[in-house]
Structure formats: C-alpha cells, structure tokens
Design a protein around this motif. Sequence first.
Motif, PDB file in Angstrom:
ATOM      1  N   ILE A   7       0.842  -1.194   0.000  1.00 37.68           N
ATOM      2  CA  ILE A   7       0.000   0.000   0.000  1.00 37.68           C
ATOM      3  C   ILE A   7       0.878   1.245   0.000  1.00 37.68           C
ATOM      4  O   ILE A   7       1.769   1.402   0.843  1.00 37.68           O
ATOM      5  N   ASN A   8       0.612   2.129  -0.962  1.00 33.51           N
ATOM      6  CA  ASN A   8       1.345   3.383  -1.073  1.00 33.51           C
ATOM      7  C   ASN A   8       0.328   4.501  -1.227  1.00 33.51           C
ATOM      8  O   ASN A   8      -0.253   4.678  -2.298  1.00 33.51           O
ATOM      9  N   ALA A   9       0.107   5.238  -0.151  1.00 35.33           N
ATOM     10  CA  ALA A   9      -0.896   6.305  -0.165  1.00 35.33           C
ATOM     11  C   ALA A   9      -0.243   7.672  -0.039  1.00 35.33           C
ATOM     12  O   ALA A   9      -0.803   8.591   0.560  1.00 35.33           O
ATOM     13  N   THR A  10       0.947   7.822  -0.617  1.00 32.05           N
ATOM     14  CA  THR A  10       1.672   9.085  -0.477  1.00 32.05           C
ATOM     15  C   THR A  10       0.983  10.242  -1.189  1.00 32.05           C
ATOM     16  O   THR A  10       1.284  11.404  -0.910  1.00 32.05           O
ATOM     17  N   GLY A  11       0.068   9.952  -2.105  1.00 34.41           N
ATOM     18  CA  GLY A  11      -0.616  11.026  -2.806  1.00 34.41           C
ATOM     19  C   GLY A  11      -1.849  11.543  -2.089  1.00 34.41           C
ATOM     20  O   GLY A  11      -2.499  12.472  -2.576  1.00 34.41           O
ATOM     21  N   ALA A  12      -2.175  10.970  -0.930  1.00 32.40           N
ATOM     22  CA  ALA A  12      -3.384  11.364  -0.209  1.00 32.40           C
ATOM     23  C   ALA A  12      -3.149  12.617   0.625  1.00 32.40           C
ATOM     24  O   ALA A  12      -2.009  12.993   0.910  1.00 32.40           O
ATOM     25  N   GLY A  13      -4.250  13.244   1.051  1.00 30.34           N
ATOM     26  CA  GLY A  13      -4.135  14.415   1.909  1.00 30.34           C
ATOM     27  C   GLY A  13      -3.529  14.076   3.261  1.00 30.34           C
ATOM     28  O   GLY A  13      -2.758  14.861   3.821  1.00 30.34           O
ATOM     29  N   ASN A  14      -3.880  12.925   3.801  1.00 36.57           N
ATOM     30  CA  ASN A  14      -3.270  12.424   5.027  1.00 36.57           C
ATOM     31  C   ASN A  14      -2.875  10.971   4.765  1.00 36.57           C
ATOM     32  O   ASN A  14      -3.737  10.104   4.628  1.00 36.57           O
ATOM     33  N   GLN A  15      -1.587  10.726   4.670  1.00 36.33           N
ATOM     34  CA  GLN A  15      -1.116   9.400   4.275  1.00 36.33           C
ATOM     35  C   GLN A  15      -1.528   8.320   5.264  1.00 36.33           C
ATOM     36  O   GLN A  15      -1.861   7.199   4.870  1.00 36.33           O
ATOM     37  N   ILE A  16      -1.523   8.637   6.550  1.00 36.54           N
ATOM     38  CA  ILE A  16      -1.838   7.619   7.557  1.00 36.54           C
ATOM     39  C   ILE A  16      -3.304   7.217   7.468  1.00 36.54           C
ATOM     40  O   ILE A  16      -3.646   6.031   7.439  1.00 36.54           O
ATOM     41  N   ASP A  17      -4.188   8.211   7.406  1.00 33.27           N
ATOM     42  CA  ASP A  17      -5.618   7.915   7.292  1.00 33.27           C
ATOM     43  C   ASP A  17      -5.911   7.109   6.031  1.00 33.27           C
ATOM     44  O   ASP A  17      -6.676   6.140   6.053  1.00 33.27           O
ATOM     45  N   ALA A  18      -5.311   7.528   4.919  1.00 34.59           N
ATOM     46  CA  ALA A  18      -5.560   6.835   3.655  1.00 34.59           C
ATOM     47  C   ALA A  18      -5.006   5.422   3.679  1.00 34.59           C
ATOM     48  O   ALA A  18      -5.616   4.490   3.136  1.00 34.59           O
ATOM     49  N   THR A  19      -3.854   5.219   4.320  1.00 33.43           N
ATOM     50  CA  THR A  19      -3.274   3.883   4.409  1.00 33.43           C
ATOM     51  C   THR A  19      -4.179   2.948   5.185  1.00 33.43           C
ATOM     52  O   THR A  19      -4.408   1.804   4.770  1.00 33.43           O
ATOM     53  N   VAL A  20      -4.712   3.410   6.287  1.00 28.57           N
ATOM     54  CA  VAL A  20      -5.629   2.582   7.081  1.00 28.57           C
ATOM     55  C   VAL A  20      -6.880   2.265   6.274  1.00 28.57           C
ATOM     56  O   VAL A  20      -7.372   1.131   6.265  1.00 28.57           O
ATOM     57  N   GLN A  38       9.669   1.448   2.816  1.00 29.65           N
ATOM     58  CA  GLN A  38      10.374   2.428   3.634  1.00 29.65           C
ATOM     59  C   GLN A  38      11.031   3.461   2.735  1.00 29.65           C
ATOM     60  O   GLN A  38      11.835   3.120   1.868  1.00 29.65           O
ATOM     61  N   THR A  39      10.681   4.719   2.932  1.00 27.56           N
ATOM     62  CA  THR A  39      11.270   5.817   2.181  1.00 27.56           C
ATOM     63  C   THR A  39      11.847   6.806   3.188  1.00 27.56           C
ATOM     64  O   THR A  39      11.982   6.515   4.373  1.00 27.56           O
ATOM     65  N   PHE A  40      12.174   8.003   2.710  1.00 31.38           N
ATOM     66  CA  PHE A  40      12.576   9.062   3.635  1.00 31.38           C
ATOM     67  C   PHE A  40      11.351   9.761   4.224  1.00 31.38           C
ATOM     68  O   PHE A  40      11.491  10.749   4.949  1.00 31.38           O
ATOM     69  N   GLY A  41      10.167   9.258   3.897  1.00 32.49           N
ATOM     70  CA  GLY A  41       8.931   9.822   4.428  1.00 32.49           C
ATOM     71  C   GLY A  41       8.424   9.035   5.620  1.00 32.49           C
ATOM     72  O   GLY A  41       9.117   8.884   6.633  1.00 32.49           O
ATOM     73  N   ALA A  42       7.214   8.505   5.517  1.00 34.82           N
ATOM     74  CA  ALA A  42       6.575   7.812   6.645  1.00 34.82           C
ATOM     75  C   ALA A  42       7.387   6.600   7.086  1.00 34.82           C
ATOM     76  O   ALA A  42       7.984   5.901   6.270  1.00 34.82           O
ATOM     77  N   ASP A  43       7.403   6.358   8.379  1.00 34.56           N
ATOM     78  CA  ASP A  43       8.132   5.227   8.951  1.00 34.56           C
ATOM     79  C   ASP A  43       7.308   3.955   8.789  1.00 34.56           C
ATOM     80  O   ASP A  43       6.188   3.857   9.305  1.00 34.56           O
ATOM     81  N   SER A  44       7.836   2.986   8.071  1.00 41.94           N
ATOM     82  CA  SER A  44       7.035   1.814   7.721  1.00 41.94           C
ATOM     83  C   SER A  44       6.671   0.921   8.907  1.00 41.94           C
ATOM     84  O   SER A  44       5.552   0.398   8.945  1.00 41.94           O
ATOM     85  N   PRO A  45       7.543   0.679   9.901  1.00 40.12           N
ATOM     86  CA  PRO A  45       7.077  -0.116  11.051  1.00 40.12           C
ATOM     87  C   PRO A  45       5.930   0.565  11.804  1.00 40.12           C
ATOM     88  O   PRO A  45       5.029  -0.114  12.307  1.00 40.12           O
ATOM     89  N   VAL A  60       0.768  -7.751   8.533  1.00 40.67           N
ATOM     90  CA  VAL A  60       1.376  -6.505   8.085  1.00 40.67           C
ATOM     91  C   VAL A  60       2.887  -6.667   8.038  1.00 40.67           C
ATOM     92  O   VAL A  60       3.475  -7.417   8.817  1.00 40.67           O
ATOM     93  N   GLY A  61       3.514  -5.961   7.092  1.00 40.90           N
ATOM     94  CA  GLY A  61       4.952  -6.106   6.958  1.00 40.90           C
ATOM     95  C   GLY A  61       5.625  -4.880   6.401  1.00 40.90           C
ATOM     96  O   GLY A  61       5.000  -4.018   5.768  1.00 40.90           O
ATOM     97  N   THR A  62       6.915  -4.795   6.657  1.00 43.19           N
ATOM     98  CA  THR A  62       7.765  -3.732   6.144  1.00 43.19           C
ATOM     99  C   THR A  62       8.600  -4.280   4.995  1.00 43.19           C
ATOM    100  O   THR A  62       9.248  -5.311   5.128  1.00 43.19           O
ATOM    101  N   SER A  63       8.606  -3.580   3.881  1.00 42.73           N
ATOM    102  CA  SER A  63       9.389  -4.018   2.726  1.00 42.73           C
ATOM    103  C   SER A  63       9.995  -2.809   2.015  1.00 42.73           C
ATOM    104  O   SER A  63       9.355  -2.210   1.180  1.00 42.73           O
ATOM    105  N   ALA A  64      11.193  -2.427   2.348  1.00 45.08           N
ATOM    106  CA  ALA A  64      12.070  -3.030   3.328  1.00 45.08           C
ATOM    107  C   ALA A  64      12.971  -1.919   3.877  1.00 45.08           C
ATOM    108  O   ALA A  64      13.198  -0.916   3.211  1.00 45.08           O
ATOM    109  N   ILE A  65      13.503  -2.115   5.084  1.00 45.25           N
ATOM    110  CA  ILE A  65      14.354  -1.128   5.737  1.00 45.25           C
ATOM    111  C   ILE A  65      15.812  -1.370   5.350  1.00 45.25           C
ATOM    112  O   ILE A  65      16.337  -2.457   5.592  1.00 45.25           O
TER     113      ILE A  65
END
Length: 307
Positions: A7-20, A38-45, A60-65
């Motif tokens: 799931i990649n919701a970086t284009g949303a107004g609020n990434q956390i809300d959109a991801t959920v 994992q990017t330089f943006g939201a913390d994936s864990p 749920v999983g992190t791909s990848a740190i």
Amino acid sequence: MTIGVAINATGAGNQIDATVRHAAEAAAAGLRSAWFGQTFGADSPQLAAIVGREVPGLQVGTSAIPVFGRHPLHVSSQALTAQAATHGRYHLGLALGTKLLTEGGFGLPYERPVARLREFLTALRALTESGSADFHGELITARTPTPAHVPGAEDGVPLLVAAMGPQALRASGELADGVLPYLAGPRALAEHIVPAVTAAARAAGRPAPRIVALVQGVVTDDVDAVRERATEQLAFYEQIPSYARAIALSGGTRAADVAVIGDERTVAAEVRRYRDAGATEVVFAGTEIAGDADRHRTWALLGELAG
C-alpha cells in the motif's frame, strides 16, 4: 499461497488515514497481508503497527528497511513494538539499500553491503528473539547493557530480506526466514532466486525459506496507458545493479517488462506462474498508478484468488 498488497498512499491528503482506509478495503476484499515500503517519508514499522491495530486479522509487513543508516538496536525496538501492537502479525523486511540513496541521503560510504547485512541479521536475530545482544562484528557492535525486550513480543519477529543477488541470497538463506524479491519474474524466481536461497537455508540447517514475491501489477482494460506510466515510474530501478540483473534474468529489458498488467484472466495466469515458480506469497504493488477503480478491481481478483 498467501496473497497480499503493498500500500502506497503518499498522494493522499493524510497518508496515515488513507493507508488505514486502503488496508481495510484490502482486507474486506479477502487479501491476507499489507506491506509498506520504507522511504525518507513515513516510517514503515509505525505504519504497520497502526494498520495492524486498526485492521484486526490482517498480516502486516515492512518491505524493506535498508541496513545502512540504521542500527540493529533501533530497528529491533521498532519491530518489537510493531509485533506487540499487532499481537504477532508483523513481518520485518530488510534491504541492502543502494549506493545512490546511501551516499546521497546519509552521506555514508556504500561499502561491503553483504557483510553489513550478515552482521545486521545476526545482531537483530538475537535482539528480537531474546531481547538482548552482545555482538561485536567488523562493521557493527550491538550490546544491551539494559534489557531491550518488549512485553507482548516474546515470540520474536520474522526476518526477511529484499535479496536477489547470489551473495545476498546466500546470506538470507543462512540467517533470515525468507526473501522479498521485487521486479523478479517467474523465470528469475524458478531458475535463480528460489534454488539459491533454498540451498543456503538447507546447508545451514534452517527451514525452507519464505519466498514473498513483490509484483508490480494491476488489473485494467487500459493496458497501454498503464504500462506507459509503469515504465516511467519504474525506470529508477533500472539504474540499480541487483534490480537490473533480476529484470534481465526474468527475460525483460525495462523494469515495466516484468509488470503484470492486463485483464482478470491475464493477471490470474501470472499469479499462478509465480506460485509455480516457488513463491510462497505474492504481494501486488503499484496498483495506485491506475486509479481507484482499477485498484478495487485488482484487489477483488486477488482476494478471490486468495480464497
């Protein structure tokens, strides 16, 4: 075979809300897992922990740190917190990273990545399984003068590696629980990745590794337009030797050549090819490039296949 989505919701107004919200939609469609890059943006864990709390039952999983710019003590704290928050449904993915991002972002020399991965995995395994470590390597030192355990995460954390090259696959087979190959088609899996990591695990006396194939794919009728967008967005990976090798071993020239784009019959057939090539889990990424309608269509098909 488990089927999930990245799931990649970086284009949303609020990434956390959109991801959920997207994770809940994926679970409702019948998908079994959700993964977060994992990017330089939201913390994936943290994303995984939040989603795991909000969407019960979803793995749920992190791909990848990347192992550069991090320390096993910090990553262990993140992973164990996510594992306790999700009651055992968190999976941690690690990566060697790239020279471009390591040196350009962290200002660190990208040297001896596989050696660093080996030491990172060794220290991290001790931390996640026992809450303590006394590791002194050439590149990494990890000690716990005070306990590092997180109550509620006593069963440890599955460790996977985004490995595709021979040395990384050998290290992953010996020290991790599986691999997370991306942009590696069925041919590369069957002829190179699965045999290498499985042989290394067997030689080390470890269980058969998980093969979590991350697939860039979408169900759509607008195949040409979606493939054109995929070609643009995936071009970055063609600069990275491990990805370029995996693409070539898959029979492709461009990264988009290994993307799975087409109608339901086409995509279902490709999922079966990944299964037959040795994938224990298939995770579809990149559905956001085609819009919400095709994303829902893709998830509906994958949920049906998962069932």
